[in-house]
Design a protein around this motif. Structure first.
Motif, PDB file in Angstrom:
ATOM      1  N   HIS A  72       7.796  44.943  21.109  1.00  0.00           N
ATOM      2  CA  HIS A  72       8.231  45.040  22.505  1.00  0.00           C
ATOM      3  C   HIS A  72       7.141  44.765  23.537  1.00  0.00           C
ATOM      4  O   HIS A  72       7.344  45.003  24.727  1.00  0.00           O
ATOM      5  N   ARG A  73       6.001  44.261  23.099  1.00  0.00           N
ATOM      6  CA  ARG A  73       4.887  44.083  24.031  1.00  0.00           C
ATOM      7  C   ARG A  73       5.254  43.181  25.212  1.00  0.00           C
ATOM      8  O   ARG A  73       4.952  43.501  26.372  1.00  0.00           O
ATOM      9  N   SER A  74       5.899  42.064  24.961  1.00  0.00           N
ATOM     10  CA  SER A  74       6.188  41.109  26.037  1.00  0.00           C
ATOM     11  C   SER A  74       7.168  41.657  27.055  1.00  0.00           C
ATOM     12  O   SER A  74       7.203  41.193  28.199  1.00  0.00           O
ATOM     13  N   ARG A  75       7.950  42.662  26.688  1.00  0.00           N
ATOM     14  CA  ARG A  75       8.921  43.233  27.610  1.00  0.00           C
ATOM     15  C   ARG A  75       8.357  44.406  28.396  1.00  0.00           C
ATOM     16  O   ARG A  75       8.867  44.732  29.483  1.00  0.00           O
ATOM     17  N   LEU A  76       7.333  45.059  27.835  1.00  0.00           N
ATOM     18  CA  LEU A  76       6.866  46.316  28.425  1.00  0.00           C
ATOM     19  C   LEU A  76       5.448  46.271  28.976  1.00  0.00           C
ATOM     20  O   LEU A  76       4.999  47.238  29.592  1.00  0.00           O
ATOM     21  N   PHE A  77       4.733  45.159  28.785  1.00  0.00           N
ATOM     22  CA  PHE A  77       3.386  44.997  29.341  1.00  0.00           C
ATOM     23  C   PHE A  77       3.367  43.734  30.193  1.00  0.00           C
ATOM     24  O   PHE A  77       3.945  42.717  29.813  1.00  0.00           O
ATOM     25  N   ASP A  78       2.689  43.808  31.347  1.00  0.00           N
ATOM     26  CA  ASP A  78       2.576  42.610  32.171  1.00  0.00           C
ATOM     27  C   ASP A  78       1.452  41.720  31.642  1.00  0.00           C
ATOM     28  O   ASP A  78       0.789  42.038  30.644  1.00  0.00           O
ATOM     29  N   ARG A  79       1.223  40.599  32.314  1.00  0.00           N
ATOM     30  CA  ARG A  79       0.244  39.627  31.821  1.00  0.00           C
ATOM     31  C   ARG A  79      -1.179  40.152  31.857  1.00  0.00           C
ATOM     32  O   ARG A  79      -2.060  39.637  31.167  1.00  0.00           O
TER      33      ARG A  79
ATOM     34  N   GLY B 294       4.210  49.349  31.272  1.00  0.00           N
ATOM     35  CA  GLY B 294       5.196  49.875  32.203  1.00  0.00           C
ATOM     36  C   GLY B 294       5.803  51.179  31.723  1.00  0.00           C
ATOM     37  O   GLY B 294       5.330  51.799  30.769  1.00  0.00           O
ATOM     38  N   ALA B 295       6.866  51.607  32.397  1.00  0.00           N
ATOM     39  CA  ALA B 295       7.578  52.829  32.016  1.00  0.00           C
ATOM     40  C   ALA B 295       8.189  52.639  30.631  1.00  0.00           C
ATOM     41  O   ALA B 295       8.801  51.610  30.348  1.00  0.00           O
TER      42      ALA B 295
ATOM     43  N   PHE C 265       2.780  48.579  38.830  1.00  0.00           N
ATOM     44  CA  PHE C 265       2.638  47.489  37.866  1.00  0.00           C
ATOM     45  C   PHE C 265       3.915  47.419  37.036  1.00  0.00           C
ATOM     46  O   PHE C 265       3.936  47.862  35.886  1.00  0.00           O
ATOM     47  N   PRO C 266       4.984  46.883  37.596  1.00  0.00           N
ATOM     48  CA  PRO C 266       6.263  46.868  36.878  1.00  0.00           C
ATOM     49  C   PRO C 266       6.213  45.963  35.652  1.00  0.00           C
ATOM     50  O   PRO C 266       5.618  44.889  35.672  1.00  0.00           O
ATOM     51  N   SER C 267       6.831  46.425  34.588  1.00  0.00           N
ATOM     52  CA  SER C 267       6.918  45.599  33.383  1.00  0.00           C
ATOM     53  C   SER C 267       7.989  44.535  33.571  1.00  0.00           C
ATOM     54  O   SER C 267       8.859  44.647  34.443  1.00  0.00           O
TER      55      SER C 267
END
Length: 398
Positions: A312-319, A324-325, A381-383
Protein backbone atom coordinates in the motif's frame (compact mmCIF):
# COMPACT_ATOMS: atom_id res chain seq x y z
CA UNK A 1 21.07 -16.54 16.06
CA UNK A 2 17.72 -15.34 17.37
CA UNK A 3 15.00 -15.32 14.69
CA UNK A 4 12.07 -12.89 14.73
CA UNK A 5 9.17 -13.56 12.41
CA UNK A 6 6.71 -10.93 11.24
CA UNK A 7 4.07 -11.96 13.78
CA UNK A 8 6.44 -11.32 16.69
CA UNK A 9 7.57 -7.97 15.28
CA UNK A 10 3.93 -6.94 15.02
CA UNK A 11 3.26 -8.06 18.59
CA UNK A 12 6.17 -5.96 19.81
CA UNK A 13 4.86 -3.00 17.86
CA UNK A 14 1.41 -3.37 19.44
CA UNK A 15 2.75 -3.50 22.98
CA UNK A 16 5.66 -1.09 22.90
CA UNK A 17 3.92 1.56 20.82
CA UNK A 18 0.95 1.42 23.21
CA UNK A 19 -1.58 0.69 20.48
CA UNK A 20 -3.24 -2.55 21.60
CA UNK A 21 -6.04 -2.43 24.21
CA UNK A 22 -4.58 -3.08 27.64
CA UNK A 23 -1.21 -1.66 26.56
CA UNK A 24 -2.12 2.03 26.47
CA UNK A 25 0.10 4.69 28.05
CA UNK A 26 -1.02 6.43 31.28
CA UNK A 27 -0.28 9.91 29.93
CA UNK A 28 1.04 11.81 26.95
CA UNK A 29 4.65 11.94 28.19
CA UNK A 30 4.71 8.15 28.50
CA UNK A 31 3.14 7.89 25.06
CA UNK A 32 5.93 10.02 23.58
CA UNK A 33 8.60 8.01 25.40
CA UNK A 34 7.15 4.76 24.06
CA UNK A 35 8.09 5.77 20.51
CA UNK A 36 11.08 7.95 21.54
CA UNK A 37 9.32 11.08 20.25
CA UNK A 38 6.17 12.16 18.41
CA UNK A 39 6.23 13.72 14.97
CA UNK A 40 5.19 17.36 15.12
CA UNK A 41 5.62 18.79 11.61
CA UNK A 42 1.84 18.64 11.38
CA UNK A 43 0.62 20.01 14.74
CA UNK A 44 -2.45 17.77 14.74
CA UNK A 45 -0.24 14.66 14.64
CA UNK A 46 0.96 15.23 18.21
CA UNK A 47 -2.57 15.20 19.60
CA UNK A 48 -3.95 12.43 17.39
CA UNK A 49 -0.92 10.20 18.02
CA UNK A 50 -1.40 10.71 21.75
CA UNK A 51 -5.14 10.04 21.45
CA UNK A 52 -4.40 6.67 19.84
CA UNK A 53 -2.14 5.70 22.77
CA UNK A 54 -3.79 7.22 25.87
CA UNK A 55 -7.31 6.21 26.83
CA UNK A 56 -9.58 9.13 27.70
CA UNK A 57 -7.11 11.77 26.55
CA UNK A 58 -8.27 15.37 26.25
CA UNK A 59 -6.38 18.04 24.34
CA UNK A 60 -5.86 20.07 27.51
CA UNK A 61 -3.58 17.31 28.85
CA UNK A 62 -1.28 17.68 25.85
CA UNK A 63 -1.34 21.48 26.16
CA UNK A 64 -0.44 21.21 29.84
CA UNK A 65 2.55 18.95 29.14
CA UNK A 66 3.76 21.25 26.35
CA UNK A 67 3.12 24.72 27.73
CA UNK A 68 2.57 24.55 31.50
CA UNK A 69 4.59 21.65 32.90
CA UNK A 70 6.96 21.79 29.91
CA UNK A 71 7.61 18.09 30.39
CA UNK A 72 7.39 17.85 26.60
CA UNK A 73 9.25 20.11 24.23
CA UNK A 74 9.23 20.72 20.47
CA UNK A 75 12.60 20.38 18.80
CA UNK A 76 13.98 20.28 15.26
CA UNK A 77 16.34 17.34 15.08
CA UNK A 78 16.55 14.00 13.26
CA UNK A 79 16.21 14.37 9.46
CA UNK A 80 15.47 18.10 9.91
CA UNK A 81 12.08 17.07 11.27
CA UNK A 82 10.15 18.72 14.10
CA UNK A 83 9.48 16.33 16.98
CA UNK A 84 7.86 16.49 20.41
CA UNK A 85 9.94 14.70 23.02
CA UNK A 86 10.44 14.31 26.74
CA UNK A 87 12.29 17.40 27.96
CA UNK A 88 14.73 15.16 29.81
CA UNK A 89 15.81 13.77 26.43
CA UNK A 90 16.52 17.16 24.86
CA UNK A 91 20.26 17.22 25.55
CA UNK A 92 20.72 13.70 24.14
CA UNK A 93 18.81 14.49 20.96
CA UNK A 94 20.62 17.81 20.55
CA UNK A 95 24.05 16.20 20.78
CA UNK A 96 23.14 13.14 18.70
CA UNK A 97 21.26 14.84 15.86
CA UNK A 98 20.52 18.52 16.42
CA UNK A 99 24.10 19.71 16.05
CA UNK A 100 24.43 17.89 12.74
CA UNK A 101 21.20 19.43 11.41
CA UNK A 102 22.18 22.89 12.65
CA UNK A 103 25.49 22.68 10.80
CA UNK A 104 23.72 21.68 7.60
CA UNK A 105 21.25 24.54 7.92
CA UNK A 106 23.97 27.10 8.65
CA UNK A 107 26.04 26.11 5.64
CA UNK A 108 23.07 26.14 3.31
CA UNK A 109 21.77 29.50 4.50
CA UNK A 110 25.22 31.14 4.28
CA UNK A 111 25.67 29.87 0.74
CA UNK A 112 22.25 31.09 -0.40
CA UNK A 113 22.42 34.61 1.05
CA UNK A 114 25.83 35.07 -0.56
CA UNK A 115 24.57 33.74 -3.91
CA UNK A 116 21.57 36.09 -3.72
CA UNK A 117 23.87 39.06 -3.14
CA UNK A 118 22.29 39.90 0.21
CA UNK A 119 25.57 39.70 2.16
CA UNK A 120 29.10 39.25 0.90
CA UNK A 121 30.12 37.46 4.09
CA UNK A 122 27.21 35.16 4.89
CA UNK A 123 28.89 33.62 7.92
CA UNK A 124 29.45 37.01 9.57
CA UNK A 125 25.87 38.06 8.80
CA UNK A 126 24.42 34.86 10.25
CA UNK A 127 26.47 35.17 13.43
CA UNK A 128 25.35 38.77 13.91
CA UNK A 129 21.71 38.04 13.04
CA UNK A 130 21.63 35.07 15.41
CA UNK A 131 23.08 37.10 18.29
CA UNK A 132 20.64 39.96 17.64
CA UNK A 133 17.72 37.52 17.58
CA UNK A 134 18.72 36.00 20.90
CA UNK A 135 19.10 39.49 22.39
CA UNK A 136 15.64 40.43 21.13
CA UNK A 137 14.12 37.32 22.67
CA UNK A 138 15.84 38.09 25.98
CA UNK A 139 14.19 41.50 25.90
CA UNK A 140 10.77 40.40 24.63
CA UNK A 141 10.43 37.12 26.46
CA UNK A 142 8.40 35.44 23.74
CA UNK A 143 7.84 36.68 20.20
CA UNK A 144 6.34 35.58 16.93
CA UNK A 145 8.52 35.46 13.83
CA UNK A 146 6.75 38.60 12.61
CA UNK A 147 7.59 40.45 15.81
CA UNK A 148 11.20 39.31 15.59
CA UNK A 149 11.57 40.53 12.02
CA UNK A 150 10.32 43.93 13.15
CA UNK A 151 12.78 43.99 16.06
CA UNK A 152 15.81 42.65 14.17
CA UNK A 153 16.47 44.37 10.80
CA UNK A 154 19.06 41.72 9.93
CA UNK A 155 16.21 39.21 9.55
CA UNK A 156 14.75 41.09 6.58
CA UNK A 157 15.24 39.91 3.03
CA UNK A 158 14.59 36.86 0.87
CA UNK A 159 16.36 34.46 -1.41
CA UNK A 160 14.82 32.96 -4.54
CA UNK A 161 14.24 29.28 -5.14
CA UNK A 162 13.57 27.47 -8.42
CA UNK A 163 13.41 30.74 -10.39
CA UNK A 164 12.87 28.89 -13.68
CA UNK A 165 10.08 26.69 -12.36
CA UNK A 166 6.36 27.48 -12.03
CA UNK A 167 6.52 26.58 -8.33
CA UNK A 168 9.47 28.92 -7.65
CA UNK A 169 9.25 31.92 -5.38
CA UNK A 170 10.80 33.92 -2.58
CA UNK A 171 12.18 32.36 0.59
CA UNK A 172 12.38 34.83 3.54
CA UNK A 173 15.62 34.50 5.49
CA UNK A 174 14.18 35.46 8.90
CA UNK A 175 12.38 32.16 9.54
CA UNK A 176 15.45 30.29 8.38
CA UNK A 177 17.60 31.98 11.00
CA UNK A 178 15.06 30.77 13.57
CA UNK A 179 15.22 27.28 12.08
CA UNK A 180 18.99 27.28 12.45
CA UNK A 181 18.82 28.52 16.04
CA UNK A 182 16.17 25.92 16.78
CA UNK A 183 18.27 23.06 15.43
CA UNK A 184 21.20 24.40 17.45
CA UNK A 185 19.10 24.20 20.62
CA UNK A 186 19.27 27.94 21.30
CA UNK A 187 15.56 28.68 20.83
CA UNK A 188 12.37 26.70 21.19
CA UNK A 189 8.80 26.95 20.02
CA UNK A 190 7.00 28.25 23.10
CA UNK A 191 3.29 28.85 23.48
CA UNK A 192 1.05 28.38 20.47
CA UNK A 193 -1.21 31.23 19.40
CA UNK A 194 -3.50 28.94 17.41
CA UNK A 195 -5.72 26.02 18.32
CA UNK A 196 -4.21 22.59 18.82
CA UNK A 197 -4.37 21.70 15.13
CA UNK A 198 -2.77 24.98 13.95
CA UNK A 199 0.89 25.95 14.32
CA UNK A 200 1.43 29.60 15.29
CA UNK A 201 4.35 29.38 17.72
CA UNK A 202 5.89 32.15 19.77
CA UNK A 203 9.65 31.75 19.96
CA UNK A 204 11.59 31.77 23.21
CA UNK A 205 15.16 31.07 24.28
CA UNK A 206 15.77 27.59 25.60
CA UNK A 207 17.13 28.94 28.89
CA UNK A 208 14.06 31.07 29.53
CA UNK A 209 11.59 28.30 28.61
CA UNK A 210 13.23 25.55 30.65
CA UNK A 211 15.06 27.61 33.24
CA UNK A 212 18.37 26.13 32.12
CA UNK A 213 20.18 24.91 29.05
CA UNK A 214 20.32 21.12 28.76
CA UNK A 215 23.59 19.39 29.47
CA UNK A 216 24.98 17.88 26.28
CA UNK A 217 26.81 14.55 26.41
CA UNK A 218 29.41 13.78 23.79
CA UNK A 219 28.08 13.04 20.32
CA UNK A 220 29.08 9.38 20.60
CA UNK A 221 27.44 8.99 24.03
CA UNK A 222 24.28 10.73 22.86
CA UNK A 223 24.04 8.75 19.64
CA UNK A 224 24.45 5.47 21.51
CA UNK A 225 21.73 6.40 24.00
CA UNK A 226 19.34 7.50 21.27
CA UNK A 227 19.93 4.34 19.23
CA UNK A 228 19.42 2.23 22.37
CA UNK A 229 16.04 3.88 23.04
CA UNK A 230 15.00 3.56 19.41
CA UNK A 231 16.01 -0.09 19.20
CA UNK A 232 13.99 -0.96 22.30
CA UNK A 233 10.92 0.78 20.90
CA UNK A 234 11.25 -0.23 17.24
CA UNK A 235 13.53 -3.24 17.25
CA UNK A 236 14.46 -5.68 16.08
CA UNK A 237 15.15 -3.76 12.91
CA UNK A 238 17.65 -3.37 10.11
CA UNK A 239 20.72 -1.17 10.20
CA UNK A 240 19.17 0.72 7.28
CA UNK A 241 16.10 1.49 9.42
CA UNK A 242 18.23 2.97 12.21
CA UNK A 243 20.44 4.99 9.88
CA UNK A 244 17.42 6.48 8.12
CA UNK A 245 15.57 7.34 11.34
CA UNK A 246 18.64 8.90 12.91
CA UNK A 247 19.39 10.90 9.77
CA UNK A 248 23.05 10.06 10.13
CA UNK A 249 25.66 7.97 8.36
CA UNK A 250 26.05 4.22 8.20
CA UNK A 251 29.38 4.49 9.98
CA UNK A 252 27.85 6.47 12.84
CA UNK A 253 25.05 3.94 13.18
CA UNK A 254 27.45 1.02 13.31
CA UNK A 255 29.56 2.78 15.91
CA UNK A 256 26.50 3.38 18.10
CA UNK A 257 25.39 -0.24 17.75
CA UNK A 258 28.86 -1.38 18.81
CA UNK A 259 28.80 1.00 21.79
CA UNK A 260 25.52 -0.47 23.08
CA UNK A 261 26.50 -4.08 22.36
CA UNK A 262 23.68 -4.74 19.90
CA UNK A 263 23.58 -8.25 18.43
CA UNK A 264 22.76 -9.58 15.00
CA UNK A 265 19.41 -11.30 14.57
CA UNK A 266 17.48 -12.95 11.77
CA UNK A 267 14.40 -11.03 10.60
CA UNK A 268 12.83 -14.06 8.98
CA UNK A 269 15.51 -14.31 6.33
CA UNK A 270 16.88 -10.76 6.43
CA UNK A 271 19.74 -9.47 8.63
CA UNK A 272 18.77 -7.30 11.58
CA UNK A 273 19.92 -6.12 14.98
CA UNK A 274 18.47 -6.08 18.49
CA UNK A 275 19.51 -5.21 22.01
CA UNK A 276 21.42 -8.04 23.62
CA UNK A 277 19.14 -8.03 26.68
CA UNK A 278 15.93 -7.82 24.64
CA UNK A 279 15.77 -11.21 22.95
CA UNK A 280 13.02 -12.84 25.00
CA UNK A 281 9.87 -13.76 23.13
CA UNK A 282 6.94 -11.34 23.33
CA UNK A 283 3.54 -12.94 23.86
CA UNK A 284 1.04 -12.56 21.03
CA UNK A 285 -1.69 -9.95 21.38
CA UNK A 286 -5.35 -10.16 20.50
CA UNK A 287 -6.26 -8.58 17.15
CA UNK A 288 -6.44 -4.81 17.53
CA UNK A 289 -7.53 -1.81 15.47
CA UNK A 290 -6.07 1.69 15.34
CA UNK A 291 -6.53 4.87 13.35
CA UNK A 292 -3.27 6.82 13.21
CA UNK A 293 -2.73 10.32 11.83
CA UNK A 294 -0.45 11.36 9.04
CA UNK A 295 3.23 11.23 10.06
CA UNK A 296 2.50 9.06 13.09
CA UNK A 297 5.78 7.72 14.52
CA UNK A 298 4.68 4.11 14.05
CA UNK A 299 3.84 4.59 10.39
CA UNK A 300 7.08 6.53 9.85
CA UNK A 301 9.30 4.55 12.21
CA UNK A 302 11.10 2.29 9.75
CA UNK A 303 12.67 2.73 6.34
CA UNK A 304 11.93 -0.86 5.28
CA UNK A 305 8.18 -1.08 5.84
CA UNK A 306 6.93 -4.06 3.85
CA UNK A 307 6.31 -6.19 6.97
CA UNK A 308 3.56 -3.84 8.16
CA UNK A 309 2.73 -1.74 5.09
CA UNK A 310 2.38 -4.49 2.50
CA UNK A 311 1.57 -3.30 -1.05
CA UNK A 312 0.00 0.00 0.00
CA UNK A 313 2.97 2.37 -0.12
CA UNK A 314 1.91 4.19 -3.31
CA UNK A 315 -1.55 4.88 -1.88
CA UNK A 316 -0.53 5.97 1.61
CA UNK A 317 2.80 7.81 1.16
CA UNK A 318 3.38 10.91 -0.95
CA UNK A 319 6.34 11.35 -3.29
CA UNK A 320 8.46 12.87 -0.51
CA UNK A 321 7.96 9.88 1.77
CA UNK A 322 5.37 11.44 4.10
CA UNK A 323 2.93 8.87 5.43
CA UNK A 324 -0.74 9.80 5.49
CA UNK A 325 -3.61 8.83 7.79
CA UNK A 326 -3.66 5.05 8.22
CA UNK A 327 -6.00 2.32 9.39
CA UNK A 328 -4.36 -0.61 11.18
CA UNK A 329 -5.70 -4.08 11.83
CA UNK A 330 -3.78 -6.67 13.80
CA UNK A 331 -0.36 -5.06 13.38
CA UNK A 332 -0.46 -4.01 9.74
CA UNK A 333 -1.75 -1.15 7.64
CA UNK A 334 -4.91 -2.07 5.75
CA UNK A 335 -5.96 1.35 4.43
CA UNK A 336 -6.61 4.87 5.59
CA UNK A 337 -9.29 7.14 6.99
CA UNK A 338 -10.76 10.48 6.08
CA UNK A 339 -13.42 12.98 7.16
CA UNK A 340 -16.69 14.18 5.75
CA UNK A 341 -17.33 17.94 5.50
CA UNK A 342 -19.17 17.71 8.82
CA UNK A 343 -16.26 15.97 10.56
CA UNK A 344 -17.41 12.35 10.57
CA UNK A 345 -14.55 9.85 10.30
CA UNK A 346 -14.90 7.20 7.62
CA UNK A 347 -12.68 4.34 6.54
CA UNK A 348 -10.83 3.94 3.26
CA UNK A 349 -9.89 0.28 3.32
CA UNK A 350 -7.59 -1.19 0.71
CA UNK A 351 -8.20 -4.84 1.58
CA UNK A 352 -10.79 -7.10 3.13
CA UNK A 353 -10.27 -7.31 6.88
CA UNK A 354 -13.21 -9.57 7.64
CA UNK A 355 -16.21 -8.82 9.80
CA UNK A 356 -14.25 -8.66 13.06
CA UNK A 357 -11.69 -6.25 11.66
CA UNK A 358 -14.32 -4.07 10.02
CA UNK A 359 -16.35 -3.85 13.23
CA UNK A 360 -13.26 -2.93 15.27
CA UNK A 361 -12.16 -0.25 12.80
CA UNK A 362 -15.65 1.21 12.57
CA UNK A 363 -15.69 1.43 16.38
CA UNK A 364 -12.41 3.36 16.25
CA UNK A 365 -13.86 5.66 13.60
CA UNK A 366 -16.87 6.37 15.80
CA UNK A 367 -14.60 6.98 18.81
CA UNK A 368 -12.45 9.43 16.89
CA UNK A 369 -15.50 11.18 15.46
CA UNK A 370 -16.81 11.72 18.99
CA UNK A 371 -13.44 12.94 20.25
CA UNK A 372 -13.07 15.50 17.48
CA UNK A 373 -16.58 16.79 18.08
CA UNK A 374 -17.08 18.04 14.53
CA UNK A 375 -13.61 19.59 14.16
CA UNK A 376 -12.08 18.88 10.78
CA UNK A 377 -8.37 18.12 10.71
CA UNK A 378 -6.62 19.32 7.58
CA UNK A 379 -3.94 16.97 6.27
CA UNK A 380 -0.73 18.93 5.84
CA UNK A 381 0.75 16.07 3.82
CA UNK A 382 -2.26 14.25 2.34
CA UNK A 383 -1.69 10.80 0.93
CA UNK A 384 -2.84 9.93 -2.60
CA UNK A 385 -5.63 7.87 -0.99
CA UNK A 386 -6.80 10.84 1.10
CA UNK A 387 -6.81 13.18 -1.91
CA UNK A 388 -8.35 10.85 -4.47
CA UNK A 389 -11.06 9.56 -2.17
CA UNK A 390 -11.86 12.71 -0.23
CA UNK A 391 -15.53 12.68 -1.19
CA UNK A 392 -16.06 8.92 -1.03
CA UNK A 393 -17.50 7.37 2.11
CA UNK A 394 -16.85 3.67 2.21
CA UNK A 395 -15.72 0.95 4.56
CA UNK A 396 -15.07 -1.43 1.66
CA UNK A 397 -11.75 -1.97 -0.08
CA UNK A 398 -11.11 0.21 -3.09
Amino acid sequence: MRTFDVAERRARLARRHRLAPGERAPDVVSAADSVVCLHATDPATVYLSAWARVDGLVTAEVDKALYTDRSLVKHLCMRRTLFVLNTDLLGVVQAAAGERVAGQQRRRLIKEVEAAGLYADGAAWLAEASAATLDALDALGEASSTELRAAVPLLAGSTSYAPDKPYGGENPIGPRVLTTLSAAGKVLRGTNQGSWNVSRPRWVTTRRWLGHEPRLPTEAQARAELVRRWLYAFGPATVTDITWWLGSTLGATRAALADIGAVEVDLHGAPGVALADDLDAVAPVEPWAALLPGLDPTTMGWSERAWYLGPHRSRLFDRNGNGGATAWWDGRIVGGWNQTPTGEIYLQLLEDVGSEGLAALEAEAARLTEWLGGLRVAARFPSPLWTSSRARRTARPG
